[in-house]
Motif scaffolding. Structure first.
Motif, mmCIF file in Angstrom:
data_model
loop_
_atom_site.group_PDB
_atom_site.id
_atom_site.type_symbol
_atom_site.label_atom_id
_atom_site.label_comp_id
_atom_site.label_asym_id
_atom_site.label_seq_id
_atom_site.Cartn_x
_atom_site.Cartn_y
_atom_site.Cartn_z
ATOM 1 N N LEU A 126 0.823 -1.205 0.000
ATOM 2 C CA LEU A 126 0.000 0.000 0.000
ATOM 3 C C LEU A 126 0.856 1.254 0.000
ATOM 4 O O LEU A 126 0.568 2.211 -0.706
ATOM 5 N N CYS B 180 -0.308 4.983 -0.843
ATOM 6 C CA CYS B 180 -1.187 4.990 0.331
ATOM 7 C C CYS B 180 -0.314 5.269 1.548
ATOM 8 O O CYS B 180 0.194 4.358 2.191
ATOM 9 N N TRP C 160 -2.428 1.058 6.728
ATOM 10 C CA TRP C 160 -2.223 2.180 5.821
ATOM 11 C C TRP C 160 -3.555 2.540 5.182
ATOM 12 O O TRP C 160 -4.391 1.675 4.930
ATOM 13 N N CYS D 218 -5.289 5.124 1.915
ATOM 14 C CA CYS D 218 -4.959 5.836 0.676
ATOM 15 C C CYS D 218 -5.533 7.245 0.653
ATOM 16 O O CYS D 218 -5.142 8.050 -0.188
ATOM 17 N N SER D 219 -6.459 7.547 1.560
ATOM 18 C CA SER D 219 -7.024 8.896 1.640
ATOM 19 C C SER D 219 -7.555 9.123 3.054
ATOM 20 O O SER D 219 -7.839 8.173 3.790
ATOM 21 N N GLU E 43 -11.030 7.705 3.370
ATOM 22 C CA GLU E 43 -11.020 6.262 3.631
ATOM 23 C C GLU E 43 -10.790 5.995 5.116
ATOM 24 O O GLU E 43 -11.453 5.147 5.713
#
Length: 71
Positions: A13, A18, A54, A56-57, A60
């Motif tokens: 990730l 991410c 982890w 990615c945004s 999220e």
């Protein structure tokens, strides 16, 4: 985002961008995320065995129930 079953999430990730660190507080169990540039970002180590991960945004991370670090 799906990963191959044998992929290491923390490495895979991060390598695809991410870079938001989801950390679990040792003291309270609170789930807190850190973004690059925050005070404790570089010191935060992700340990999946403790439920850390982890993202990615930020969206999220929030959708998963984590809150942003205040520092």
């Amino acid at each position: 985002m799906q990963l191959a079953a044998d992929a290491a999430p923390s490495t895979s990730l991060f390598s695809i961008g991410c870079n938001i660190k989801g950390n679990v507080s040792i003291d309270t169990g609170e789930r807190i995320y850190h973004v690059p540039g925050q005070k404790y970002y570089s010191q935060t180590i992700i340990r999946p065995e403790y439920g850390e991960r982890w993202f990615c945004s930020e969206a999220e991370a929030r959708a998963a129930g984590w809150r942003k670090s205040r520092r």
